[in-house]
Motif scaffolding. Structure first.
Motif, PDB file in Angstrom:
ATOM      1  N   PHE A 114     -26.001  15.522  26.824  1.00  0.00           N
ATOM      2  CA  PHE A 114     -27.088  16.307  26.406  1.00  0.00           C
ATOM      3  C   PHE A 114     -27.361  17.451  27.600  1.00  0.00           C
ATOM      4  N   ALA A 115     -27.438  16.860  28.809  1.00  0.00           N
ATOM      5  CA  ALA A 115     -27.557  17.925  29.638  1.00  0.00           C
ATOM      6  C   ALA A 115     -26.524  18.858  29.990  1.00  0.00           C
ATOM      7  N   ILE A 116     -25.221  18.590  29.894  1.00  0.00           N
ATOM      8  CA  ILE A 116     -24.311  19.675  29.693  1.00  0.00           C
ATOM      9  C   ILE A 116     -24.575  20.669  28.856  1.00  0.00           C
TER      10      ILE A 116
ATOM     11  N   VAL B  48     -18.193  17.184  26.114  1.00  0.00           N
ATOM     12  CA  VAL B  48     -17.706  15.751  25.697  1.00  0.00           C
ATOM     13  C   VAL B  48     -16.504  15.591  26.884  1.00  0.00           C
ATOM     14  N   GLY B  49     -15.702  16.541  26.979  1.00  0.00           N
ATOM     15  CA  GLY B  49     -14.562  16.457  27.849  1.00  0.00           C
ATOM     16  C   GLY B  49     -14.849  16.233  29.196  1.00  0.00           C
ATOM     17  N   LEU B  50     -16.016  16.540  29.745  1.00  0.00           N
ATOM     18  CA  LEU B  50     -16.389  16.437  31.025  1.00  0.00           C
ATOM     19  C   LEU B  50     -16.910  15.104  31.224  1.00  0.00           C
ATOM     20  N   THR B  51     -17.280  14.227  30.287  1.00  0.00           N
ATOM     21  CA  THR B  51     -18.120  13.234  30.308  1.00  0.00           C
ATOM     22  C   THR B  51     -16.988  11.966  29.997  1.00  0.00           C
ATOM     23  N   MET B  52     -15.782  12.085  29.448  1.00  0.00           N
ATOM     24  CA  MET B  52     -15.213  11.083  28.692  1.00  0.00           C
ATOM     25  C   MET B  52     -13.918  10.883  29.762  1.00  0.00           C
ATOM     26  N   TRP B  53     -13.845  11.501  30.881  1.00  0.00           N
ATOM     27  CA  TRP B  53     -12.555  11.198  31.790  1.00  0.00           C
ATOM     28  C   TRP B  53     -13.241  10.031  32.822  1.00  0.00           C
ATOM     29  N   VAL B  54     -14.228   9.786  32.843  1.00  0.00           N
ATOM     30  CA  VAL B  54     -14.482   8.550  33.863  1.00  0.00           C
ATOM     31  C   VAL B  54     -14.014   7.450  33.546  1.00  0.00           C
TER      32      VAL B  54
ATOM     33  N   MET C 119     -13.705   7.529  44.467  1.00  0.00           N
ATOM     34  CA  MET C 119     -14.127   6.845  43.574  1.00  0.00           C
ATOM     35  C   MET C 119     -15.560   6.800  43.557  1.00  0.00           C
ATOM     36  N   TRP C 120     -16.275   7.227  44.465  1.00  0.00           N
ATOM     37  CA  TRP C 120     -17.915   7.437  44.382  1.00  0.00           C
ATOM     38  C   TRP C 120     -18.219   8.463  43.343  1.00  0.00           C
ATOM     39  N   LEU C 121     -17.695   9.520  43.087  1.00  0.00           N
ATOM     40  CA  LEU C 121     -17.590  10.411  42.281  1.00  0.00           C
ATOM     41  C   LEU C 121     -17.616   9.868  40.861  1.00  0.00           C
ATOM     42  N   VAL C 122     -16.673   9.098  40.728  1.00  0.00           N
ATOM     43  CA  VAL C 122     -16.325   8.230  39.143  1.00  0.00           C
ATOM     44  C   VAL C 122     -17.586   7.281  39.090  1.00  0.00           C
ATOM     45  N   ASN C 123     -17.972   6.473  40.247  1.00  0.00           N
ATOM     46  CA  ASN C 123     -19.093   5.634  39.970  1.00  0.00           C
ATOM     47  C   ASN C 123     -20.395   6.169  39.785  1.00  0.00           C
ATOM     48  N   VAL C 124     -20.600   7.263  40.449  1.00  0.00           N
ATOM     49  CA  VAL C 124     -21.946   7.922  40.073  1.00  0.00           C
ATOM     50  C   VAL C 124     -21.954   8.583  38.758  1.00  0.00           C
ATOM     51  N   THR C 125     -20.728   9.181  38.268  1.00  0.00           N
ATOM     52  CA  THR C 125     -20.729   9.948  36.970  1.00  0.00           C
ATOM     53  C   THR C 125     -20.823   8.429  35.877  1.00  0.00           C
ATOM     54  N   TRP C 126     -20.261   7.415  36.254  1.00  0.00           N
ATOM     55  CA  TRP C 126     -20.247   6.499  35.247  1.00  0.00           C
ATOM     56  C   TRP C 126     -21.529   5.714  35.268  1.00  0.00           C
ATOM     57  N   SER C 127     -22.416   6.006  36.304  1.00  0.00           N
ATOM     58  CA  SER C 127     -23.841   5.385  36.143  1.00  0.00           C
ATOM     59  C   SER C 127     -24.705   6.065  35.287  1.00  0.00           C
ATOM     60  N   ILE C 128     -24.329   7.367  34.733  1.00  0.00           N
ATOM     61  CA  ILE C 128     -25.201   8.286  33.967  1.00  0.00           C
ATOM     62  C   ILE C 128     -24.571   7.771  32.740  1.00  0.00           C
ATOM     63  N   PRO C 129     -25.638   7.487  31.798  1.00  0.00           N
ATOM     64  CA  PRO C 129     -25.063   7.236  30.369  1.00  0.00           C
ATOM     65  C   PRO C 129     -24.564   8.600  29.716  1.00  0.00           C
ATOM     66  N   THR C 130     -23.530   8.263  29.024  1.00  0.00           N
ATOM     67  CA  THR C 130     -22.581   9.249  28.516  1.00  0.00           C
ATOM     68  C   THR C 130     -23.453  10.273  27.645  1.00  0.00           C
ATOM     69  N   LEU C 131     -24.238   9.847  26.539  1.00  0.00           N
ATOM     70  CA  LEU C 131     -24.857  10.817  25.812  1.00  0.00           C
ATOM     71  C   LEU C 131     -25.978  11.446  26.537  1.00  0.00           C
ATOM     72  N   LEU C 132     -26.610  10.981  27.574  1.00  0.00           N
ATOM     73  CA  LEU C 132     -27.535  11.896  28.350  1.00  0.00           C
ATOM     74  C   LEU C 132     -26.899  12.801  29.191  1.00  0.00           C
ATOM     75  N   LEU C 133     -25.740  12.354  29.569  1.00  0.00           N
ATOM     76  CA  LEU C 133     -24.845  13.529  30.299  1.00  0.00           C
ATOM     77  C   LEU C 133     -24.514  14.576  29.517  1.00  0.00           C
TER      78      LEU C 133
END
Length: 166
Positions: A17-19, A34-40, A1-15
């Motif tokens: 953009f980076a990817i 988009v697929g890599l950010t929407m799973w959280v 769950m820590w990976l989910v929480n870390v990923t969730w703390s980053i704004p979706t649009l920023l993530l």
């Protein structure tokens, strides 16, 4: 769950953009970003729902009867979490459409000659003030109607698949 929480703390649009900047511009790159950010959100919802359902009496009764974990998951847990899962899936699909249109409008998303509503708005937003505003407003209205349709579909599926009302 820590990976989910870390990923969730980053704004979706920023993530996204980076990817996108790491993978490059294009249809499949945007699809992956988009697929890599929407799973959280889905992971958090499924975990919470499973934790709530597994504490109910009928799950404890199924364990006492000696049912396998696979059978308990397939026959008891999954039907009970399907309603909220359908709602968030429809909501995420609508959000993915809005994110893709936004990225295409900014020039980071899908590139010509591939069609995109965000690209159509970008190419015609100068006409809003001058000549023909419908060239830019029509794709925006289409996005709005599609997002509304997915949200209504998600709510209808939740109501249809709700095992508590059967």
């Amino acid at each position: 769950m820590w990976l989910v929480n870390v990923t969730w703390s980053i704004p979706t649009l920023l993530l996204v953009f980076a990817i996108t900047l790491a993978l490059g511009k294009g249809f499949w790159q945007i699809f992956m970003a988009v697929g890599l950010t929407m799973w959280v959100n889905v992971a958090r919802l499924v975990r919470g729902q499973v934790m709530a359902v597994k504490e109910t009496e009928y799950i404890q009764a199924a364990k006492a009867l000696g049912f396998s974990n696979g059978r308990i998951i397939a026959r008891h847990i999954l039907p009970n979490i399907m309603g909220p899962l359908m709602v968030i899936a429809a909501s995420n699909f609508a959000l993915a459409i809005v994110i893709e249109a936004g990225l295409s409008f900014l020039g980071i998303g899908i590139q010509p000659p591939h069609p995109s509503w965000g690209l159509m708005i970008k190419e015609n937003y100068n006409f809003v003030i001058t000549h023909n505003p419908m060239l830019a407003l029509a794709p925006g209205i289409a996005i709005m109607i599609l997002v509304l349709a997915f949200n209504i579909l998600g709510n209808a599926l939740r109501d249809a698949l709700d095992v508590k009302q059967l």
